[in-house]
Design a protein around this motif. Structure first.
Motif, PDB file in Angstrom:
ATOM      1  N   MET A  74       1.112  -1.077   0.092  1.00  0.00           N
ATOM      2  CA  MET A  74      -0.441  -0.246  -0.340  1.00  0.00           C
ATOM      3  C   MET A  74       0.774   1.370  -0.064  1.00  0.00           C
ATOM      4  SD  MET A  74      -2.677  -0.589   2.612  1.00  0.00           S
ATOM      5  CE  MET A  74      -4.285  -1.454   2.310  1.00  0.00           C
ATOM      6  N   ILE A  75       1.912   0.828  -0.078  1.00  0.00           N
ATOM      7  CA  ILE A  75       3.017   2.609   0.112  1.00  0.00           C
ATOM      8  C   ILE A  75       3.004   3.058  -0.998  1.00  0.00           C
ATOM      9  CG2 ILE A  75       5.267   3.023   0.653  1.00  0.00           C
ATOM     10  CD1 ILE A  75       5.201   0.886   2.818  1.00  0.00           C
ATOM     11  N   ASP A  76       2.810   4.686  -1.148  1.00  0.00           N
ATOM     12  CA  ASP A  76       3.609   4.827  -2.477  1.00  0.00           C
ATOM     13  C   ASP A  76       4.602   5.792  -1.772  1.00  0.00           C
ATOM     14  OD1 ASP A  76       0.865   4.367  -3.389  1.00  0.00           O
ATOM     15  OD2 ASP A  76       0.007   7.167  -3.236  1.00  0.00           O
ATOM     16  N   LEU A  77       5.657   4.781  -2.426  1.00  0.00           N
ATOM     17  CA  LEU A  77       6.985   4.967  -1.934  1.00  0.00           C
ATOM     18  C   LEU A  77       7.502   6.393  -2.593  1.00  0.00           C
ATOM     19  CD1 LEU A  77       9.220   3.916  -0.134  1.00  0.00           C
ATOM     20  CD2 LEU A  77       9.969   3.307  -2.439  1.00  0.00           C
ATOM     21  N   THR A  78       7.791   7.722  -1.538  1.00  0.00           N
ATOM     22  CA  THR A  78       7.637   8.840  -2.015  1.00  0.00           C
ATOM     23  C   THR A  78       9.079   9.379  -1.926  1.00  0.00           C
ATOM     24  OG1 THR A  78       5.883   9.443  -1.009  1.00  0.00           O
ATOM     25  CG2 THR A  78       6.536  11.197  -1.171  1.00  0.00           C
ATOM     26  N   THR A  79       9.686  10.648  -2.844  1.00  0.00           N
ATOM     27  CA  THR A  79      10.864  12.246  -2.546  1.00  0.00           C
ATOM     28  C   THR A  79      10.283  12.956  -3.542  1.00  0.00           C
ATOM     29  OG1 THR A  79      12.651  11.910  -2.877  1.00  0.00           O
ATOM     30  CG2 THR A  79      11.627  11.006  -4.845  1.00  0.00           C
ATOM     31  N   VAL A  91       5.094   4.981  -7.081  1.00  0.00           N
ATOM     32  CA  VAL A  91       6.042   6.163  -6.465  1.00  0.00           C
ATOM     33  C   VAL A  91       5.321   7.244  -6.284  1.00  0.00           C
ATOM     34  CG1 VAL A  91       8.448   4.482  -6.930  1.00  0.00           C
ATOM     35  CG2 VAL A  91       7.380   5.736  -8.715  1.00  0.00           C
ATOM     36  N   CYS A  92       5.787   8.500  -5.499  1.00  0.00           N
ATOM     37  CA  CYS A  92       5.544   9.544  -5.407  1.00  0.00           C
ATOM     38  C   CYS A  92       6.243  10.849  -5.751  1.00  0.00           C
ATOM     39  CB  CYS A  92       4.668   9.345  -4.429  1.00  0.00           C
ATOM     40  SG  CYS A  92       3.440  11.521  -4.659  1.00  0.00           S
ATOM     41  N   VAL A  93       6.502  11.469  -6.913  1.00  0.00           N
ATOM     42  CA  VAL A  93       7.637  12.185  -7.481  1.00  0.00           C
ATOM     43  C   VAL A  93       6.696  13.603  -7.769  1.00  0.00           C
ATOM     44  CG1 VAL A  93       9.261  10.447  -7.658  1.00  0.00           C
ATOM     45  CG2 VAL A  93       7.534  11.483  -9.443  1.00  0.00           C
ATOM     46  N   ALA A 107       6.809  -2.091 -15.153  1.00  0.00           N
ATOM     47  CA  ALA A 107       6.893  -3.236 -13.476  1.00  0.00           C
ATOM     48  C   ALA A 107       5.155  -2.582 -13.190  1.00  0.00           C
ATOM     49  CB  ALA A 107       7.399  -2.822 -12.823  1.00  0.00           C
ATOM     50  N   ASP A 108       4.771  -3.063 -12.180  1.00  0.00           N
ATOM     51  CA  ASP A 108       3.460  -2.797 -12.519  1.00  0.00           C
ATOM     52  C   ASP A 108       3.273  -2.275 -10.623  1.00  0.00           C
ATOM     53  OD1 ASP A 108       0.388  -2.557 -11.162  1.00  0.00           O
ATOM     54  OD2 ASP A 108       0.405  -4.521 -10.411  1.00  0.00           O
ATOM     55  N   VAL A 109       4.079  -0.999 -10.544  1.00  0.00           N
ATOM     56  CA  VAL A 109       3.772  -0.181  -9.978  1.00  0.00           C
ATOM     57  C   VAL A 109       3.698   1.198 -10.494  1.00  0.00           C
ATOM     58  CG1 VAL A 109       5.489   1.602  -8.536  1.00  0.00           C
ATOM     59  CG2 VAL A 109       5.968  -1.498  -8.483  1.00  0.00           C
ATOM     60  N   LYS A 110       3.153   1.907  -9.672  1.00  0.00           N
ATOM     61  CA  LYS A 110       2.336   2.979 -10.676  1.00  0.00           C
ATOM     62  C   LYS A 110       3.127   4.064 -10.231  1.00  0.00           C
ATOM     63  CE  LYS A 110      -2.317   1.579 -11.309  1.00  0.00           C
ATOM     64  NZ  LYS A 110      -2.342   0.603 -11.495  1.00  0.00           N
ATOM     65  N   VAL A 111       2.803   5.127 -10.686  1.00  0.00           N
ATOM     66  CA  VAL A 111       4.204   6.625 -11.308  1.00  0.00           C
ATOM     67  C   VAL A 111       2.434   7.632 -10.388  1.00  0.00           C
ATOM     68  CG1 VAL A 111       5.116   8.534 -11.757  1.00  0.00           C
ATOM     69  CG2 VAL A 111       5.025   5.568 -12.394  1.00  0.00           C
TER      70      VAL A 111
END
Lengths: 320, 298
Positions: free
Chosen positions: A60-65, A98-100, A115-119
């Motif tokens: 569930m993490i939006d991995l953020t920088t 990932v959140c940018v 990959a199945d990871v959203k931006v």
């Protein structure tokens, strides 16, 4: 029998109608809310339930920088981590996104390589939101054009606190329209209220309703850039809002607490809140997210502890 | 109402010393501590593995600041510990006497030796570098310098019998060189160790540099020995069976292990081996900067 959103059509016809509606919402019992959030935080989640919760939280993490100092290299490293959080254990799930910042969307998209990871991209003059409407919309369109799957917008807290609710509503609607891609599909819109700046729980409830009425796909607590970010209490309040909204309109909306969630213990407390308030329907990364960066390392260390029986340490996760 | 001064004694609640604070055990457990004749003295916290985990977190957090402090500053602080102990000498003489069944004069000698031991290690902080480091002769125009660096977080299983002097003799060398310590006090007589925490807290020693846990070494030891964020373990107070178990667990992340050494007399000159056991050598090369056309010269 749930009514549809058309039942609320007349509340957004004018500023005064919207104000009447928002101020007609029941007031929040602040003491009761905090006590409820605190009592749900005392649940003991152990062994297999804990393992399940950890994997769910990672997914569930939006991995953020979101730093001024973000470099393409850092965004690529973060994207690699999102796809493969723990290289020593391939059973670890991927993060949700990932959140940018908007200018890093293309870099992240390329690094994720399908990959199945959203931006997710912040937009609308994040984090302050102090820019003219055309600038905010251009910011959003840029991010969508660069390939963002999700847009995290900030509301204009100045307008909201000054009582210009309709303006806040119209802003969200306009950004929602800017999320539409040429092919007709649309990026999912997360609306950040910056709860730490809204002063009262009543305001958080009102902001939640404005966001939901205007078509937000997610409502999000905060930017992570102010002193008070996601707390169990304000997240519980927003969960109650999406629960009530679904009951009345049948429309399901996601919730994303962001900022200040650093430990596995905290994350699991939020998952308990979700399960007890809105139920299992929301227990997936389609409907619930964590906006976090350092949380992932703590989850990975706890995951290693569960799988090996040994306490892990910061030497065994990446330095971000 | 009677005028006679019947006064209720105020008993001390012995608590752990973790991260500069005095928590009770997370588990809420305590165990009875008695003197050498079996008379009850106090209840001490029976620490759990979670207390040990928290102590490691505190020790890791303190490591950067403590290892980065100048050796001179560390020496000052260790000397300050001796000063603070001197001021509470009477209390420690009583506690050590009760714990180890010593007469007052013998207990006083033990406490004095412990205080002197802090002073001894205070002197070593800025000298150990010269002893085990230095400039190495190399075939090239380089300065080649070796310096000792602290290993990191060190778990110390304190001696079981010498509850105070033995304790000081194992903690002081660990922190003198810049390591931080998680100490499991003597199970049988933990009270002097827990009181030492109060002294450390008032000695300018940053919180978390020394963390003192009371309880069972065979309960916490395996978790600390296998803990991936602990860099070394001193098995001074572990029995042969436990020591072997912990050494195997410690091998997993290549911890430095100091095996139990037979110590007849903690009063004896400790030498430097306990300090060097938890030091690593860093060697750097640096050009001398004087490479002339005619070859190197200094």
């Amino acid at each position: 029998m749930p009514t549809t959103l058309t039942a609320f059509a007349d509340v957004t016809t004018s500023d005064s109608a919207l104000r009447r509606f928002l101020h007609g919402l029941p007031g929040v019992d602040a003491v009761g809310l905090e006590a409820r959030a605190a009592s749900l935080g005392t649940r003991s989640i152990k062994t297999t339930a804990k393992a399940y919760a950890i994997d769910l939280a990672i997914s569930m993490i939006d991995l953020t920088t979101l730093e001024g100092a973000d470099t393409p290299g850092k965004v690529r490293a973060l994207s690699a981590k999102a796809v493969n959080p723990d290289p020593t254990d391939r059973t670890t799930p991927m993060t949700a996104a990932v959140c940018v910042y908007p200018d890093m969307v293309a870099t992240a998209k390329a690094a994720l390589n399908g990959a199945d990871v959203k931006v997710a991209s912040v937009a609308t003059a994040f984090p302050a939101g102090r820019a003219a409407l055309p600038v905010k919309l251009a910011d959003t369109r840029d991010a969508v054009a660069a390939g963002a799957d999700e847009i995290d917008m900030v509301i204009d807290r100045g307008a909201f606190l000054a009582g210009r609710y309709l303006e806040t509503y119209e802003l969200i609607k306009a950004v929602k329209e800017a999320c539409v891609r040429p092919d007709g599909s649309a990026a999912r819109l997360k609306v950040i209220f910056e709860t730490g700046e809204l002063s009262t729980y009543d305001n958080i409830r009102r902001a939640s309703w404005i966001g939901m009425l205007a078509g937000a796909d997610f409502i999000k607590t905060s930017t992570g850039k102010v002193g008070v970010n996601a707390t169990p209490a304000n997240t519980l309040l927003m969960l109650e809002a999406v629960r009530d909204f679904k009951a009345q309109t049948g429309i399901q909306i996601g919730v994303k607490p962001a900022g200040g969630i650093r430990t596995t213990k905290d994350a699991i407390k939020f998952l308990v809140l979700v399960n007890e308030t809105v139920g299992e329907d929301w227990l997936s990364n389609t409907w619930f997210r964590f906006g976090a960066s350092s949380l992932l390392n703590d989850l990975l260390m706890q995951r290693q502890k569960l799988s090996t029986g040994r306490y892990s340490g910061p030497d065994y996760v990446t330095v971000d | 109402m009677s005028e006679s001064s019947v006064r209720l004694n105020v008993f001390k609640t012995y608590k752990l010393y973790v991260g500069g604070k005095f928590p009770r055990s997370e588990s809420g457990r305590v165990y009875e501590v008695s003197d050498s004749k079996g008379k009850w003295l106090a209840n001490a916290p029976l620490s759990s593995r979670k207390d040990a985990r928290d102590a490691v977190v505190a020790a890791r957090k303190a490591f950067g600041g403590w290892s980065g402090a100048t050796a001179y500053n560390r020496g000052q602080i260790l000397y300050r510990i001796a000063e603070m102990l001197e001021g509470r000498r009477e209390q420690f003489v009583r506690e050590v006497g009760e714990a180890e069944g010593l007469s007052k004069s013998k207990a006083a000698a033990v406490v004095d030796a412990a205080i002197d031991r802090w002073v001894w290690y205070a002197g070593w902080t800025d000298k150990i570098g010269q002893l085990v480091g230095g400039a190495n002769p190399v075939a090239g125009p380089f300065f080649n310098l070796s310096t000792p660096e602290p290993t990191g977080v060190v778990t110390v299983v304190a001696p079981q019998d010498s509850s105070f002097l033995g304790l000081v003799c194992v903690i002081a060398p660990v922190i003198a060189t810049g390591n931080t310590a998680v100490v499991i006090a003597s199970e049988k007589s933990p009270l002097p160790a827990l009181s030492l925490g109060e002294v450390l807290a008032t000695s300018d020693l940053p919180g978390g540099v020394v963390n003192i846990l009371s309880g069972k070494a065979d309960e916490m030891g395996p978790h600390l020995a296998s803990h991936q964020d602990v860099n070394a373990i001193d098995l001074a107070g572990a029995g042969p069976v436990l020591a072997k178990e912990l050494e195997i667990a410690a091998a997993d992340n290549l911890k430095r292990v100091l095996r139990p050494q037979p110590v007849d007399d903690w009063n004896a000159d400790p030498g430097t081996s306990r300090m060097t056991a938890f030091l690593e050598t860093k060697t750097v090369w640096h050009p001398t900067g004087s490479l002339g056309a005619g070859g190197s010269s200094y």
